[in-house]
Design an enzyme around this catalytic site. Structure first.
Site, mmCIF file in Angstrom:
data_model
loop_
_atom_site.group_PDB
_atom_site.id
_atom_site.type_symbol
_atom_site.label_atom_id
_atom_site.label_comp_id
_atom_site.label_asym_id
_atom_site.label_seq_id
_atom_site.Cartn_x
_atom_site.Cartn_y
_atom_site.Cartn_z
ATOM 1 N N ASP A 1 -0.215 6.743 -0.351
ATOM 2 C CA ASP A 1 -1.640 7.023 -0.548
ATOM 3 C C ASP A 1 -1.854 8.176 -1.532
ATOM 4 O O ASP A 1 -2.501 9.181 -1.217
ATOM 5 C CB ASP A 1 -2.313 7.345 0.788
ATOM 6 C CG ASP A 1 -2.254 6.182 1.760
ATOM 7 O OD1 ASP A 1 -2.200 5.029 1.292
ATOM 8 O OD2 ASP A 1 -2.265 6.417 2.980
ATOM 9 N N GLU B 1 -9.929 -1.641 -0.157
ATOM 10 C CA GLU B 1 -9.990 -0.331 0.491
ATOM 11 C C GLU B 1 -9.450 0.706 -0.493
ATOM 12 O O GLU B 1 -9.191 0.408 -1.660
ATOM 13 C CB GLU B 1 -9.185 -0.317 1.785
ATOM 14 C CG GLU B 1 -7.695 -0.571 1.601
ATOM 15 C CD GLU B 1 -6.946 -0.662 2.918
ATOM 16 O OE1 GLU B 1 -7.521 -1.201 3.900
ATOM 17 O OE2 GLU B 1 -5.794 -0.200 2.966
#
Length: 519
Positions: free
Chosen positions: A46, A202
């Site tokens: 991430d 997302e």
């Protein structure tokens, strides 16, 4: 063939001695003006990367590990060092203390890093909690935070040219991108509006280039990165696929970072099997107002090797090896959850890490397991440990931690005897299951050397011990290395030093040194 390869590598390293122990596991910087992907051959998922002046900063999520949310620094996007963690101790839930089943696979998810008006800001959401806005004048902290009034999944923080702050958020189970407007001090949401929709996206990230807004989203079900553009934050947005994962040539969560000379470079996360999720960087060129990963000759492809974006910077990497001579742990170390600080020390025996046995039925349930990221492609972790503090019932040793958590453990027996056992704890939906792989091996003396080999090219590991640091014996056979976000830790396999006791108060494990080397 696999067994023969392991035995051959064992012999080579045993003869190589100290020079092998000091070898680098992976080096992205090739020393000739080029770099290889990944920039860090380890689980740094991430990613969000920004530039402030001549400096680049990288934030990566760490789930339930403490300290949490790792920050790195670079001057060229290739050579990185850890500069700190945003969250010294996870707060807001007893699960972060490994109560009520703990917080494996949850904790802190993807973060967004920005710098505005002389302050660093990080937007991040602990799963099941409201989104937090952390802030600090220095990247090294200390960090303070406030909460907004909702849980924004994978929040993408963005400051527009007029200084107004926004968060773009979307969750893969839906795909609706919502834009939250924030007040001046980023403490409250002033408005909320749906601005875009693509089923399953997302990981929203917003940037602006030459008056155009660019929205980057991951599409996990297709392992794809999408880019959308608009002249207005409210839309409408045009969307194009950018890159998709194919080995090391793609990825799905990422965005752009600008260089001091005005060029852009791309960064993107890709799923890499048992080592976890790694980060690539890529040159970017522009075609008709769209950023295109790769070179004009190979568009849409993250290169395995390319020219470094900035030349002349020295080699650096996150630390790994540790002699525990300091009064604080190195920045490479984290605990599996918040530690019980009364049960470990670097000062009770100076020059040693002392882990007091925590009471737990198995490794998965034990606090104070000290971990650092596994390194690829192949790495060998070794500790020198003292036997003096081991008491009856203690299970203390070295291994890996993840979906499968093998451990070569020193066990305390009755009458002051000590033995070695190799066991594997597997995390399942029914709970942890432990299999003892090797009968007890009686050991004597004051010290024992334990090591764990991790081969991420074959997704296999092995453990070995030595009583003199020269002659090594493998035990227990190979074990699998595996990434599993459903029942594991949602992280790549980590290297773990642990000490627990299922029943009695227990003793302690003294660790003299830890080394990590390639093999």
């Amino acid at each position: 063939m696999v067994k023969a390869a392991w035995l051959a590598s064992a012999t080579v390293l045993a003869m190589a001695g100290l020079s092998a122990a000091q070898a680098q596991v992976w080096r992205s910087d090739q020393g000739d003006g080029t770099f290889r992907n990944p920039i860090l051959y380890a689980d740094y998922p991430d990613p969000d990367i920004i530039r402030v002046g001549e400096d680049f900063y990288f934030v990566s999520t760490t789930f339930a590990n403490a300290p949490g949310v790792t920050l790195l620094h670079s001057r060229d996007l290739v050579n990185w060092k850890i500069v700190g963690h945003v969250v010294p101790r996870l707060d807001g839930s007893p699960k972060f203390d490994l109560e009520d089943g703990g917080s494996y696979r949850t904790g802190f998810f993807a973060a967004s890093l920005r710098h505005h008006g002389g302050t660093f800001y990080i937007a991040i959401t602990p799963v099941g909690h409201k989104t937090r806005i952390y802030r600090s004048k220095a990247i090294t902290g200390p960090w303070t935070y406030n909460e907004i009034d909702r849980e924004a999944f994978d929040p993408g923080l963005f400051f527009d040219d007029d200084g107004k702050a926004y968060i773009a958020t979307s969750i893969g189970s839906d795909g609706t991108v919502t834009l939250l407007s924030l007040n001046k001090d980023l403490t409250a949401v002033t408005s909320s509006k749906v601005i875009h929709y693509v089923q399953g996206i997302e990981g929203s990230k917003l940037i602006k280039r030459k008056g155009t807004y660019y929205l980057f989203n991951a599409l996990p079900r297709r392992l794809e990165l999408l880019v959308s553009r608009s002249k207005s934050l409210d839309g409408p947005w045009e969307t194009r696929p950018q890159i998709s994962t194919s080995g090391k040539t793609g990825g799905h969560q990422g965005a752009l970072v600008d260089l001091p000379d005005g060029r852009d470079f791309g960064f993107v996360m890709f799923d890499a099997g048992s080592i976890g999720r790694m980060t690539n960087i890529s040159p970017v060129h522009w075609v008709d107002g769209w950023p295109v990963w790769g070179t004009p000759e190979q568009p849409g492809r993250v290169p395995d090797r390319a020219l470094k974006p900035i030349q002349g910077q020295p080699f650096s990497e996150p630390p790994t090896t540790d002699n525990f001579a300091g009064r604080t742990l190195g920045l490479q170390w984290q605990w599996n959850h918040n530690p019980d600080n009364s049960r470990w020390s670097l000062t009770q025996r100076p020059g040693f890490l002392r882990l007091h046995a925590t009471r737990a039925p198995d490794l998965w349930s034990a606090r104070n397991t000290l971990v650092q990221k596994g390194q690829g492609p192949r790495a060998r972790a070794t500790i020198k440990a003292s036997l003096a503090g081991i008491r009856q019932g203690d299970v203390c040793g070295l291994g890996t931690f993840g979906k499968f958590s093998p451990q070569l453990a020193i066990s305390g027996e009755s009458g002051g005897r000590r033995s070695l056992r190799m066991q594997v704890t597997e995390s399942t939906v029914e709970g942890p299951k432990t299999e003892v792989r090797e009968r007890a091996i009686a050991i004597r003396g004051g010290n024992v050397w334990l090591r764990t080999d991790l081969d991420f090219t074959s997704d296999l590991g092995r453990v070995a011990y030595s009583l003199d640091a020269r002659r090594w014996t493998y035990v227990g056979g190979t074990f699998p290395l595996k990434f599993d976000w459903r029942t594991g830790t949602f992280q790549g396999e980590q290297i773990a030093i642990s000490c627990y006791n299922p029943g009695a108060k227990g003793g302690f494990l003294d660790v003299d040194s830890f080394t990590l080397a390639k093999f």
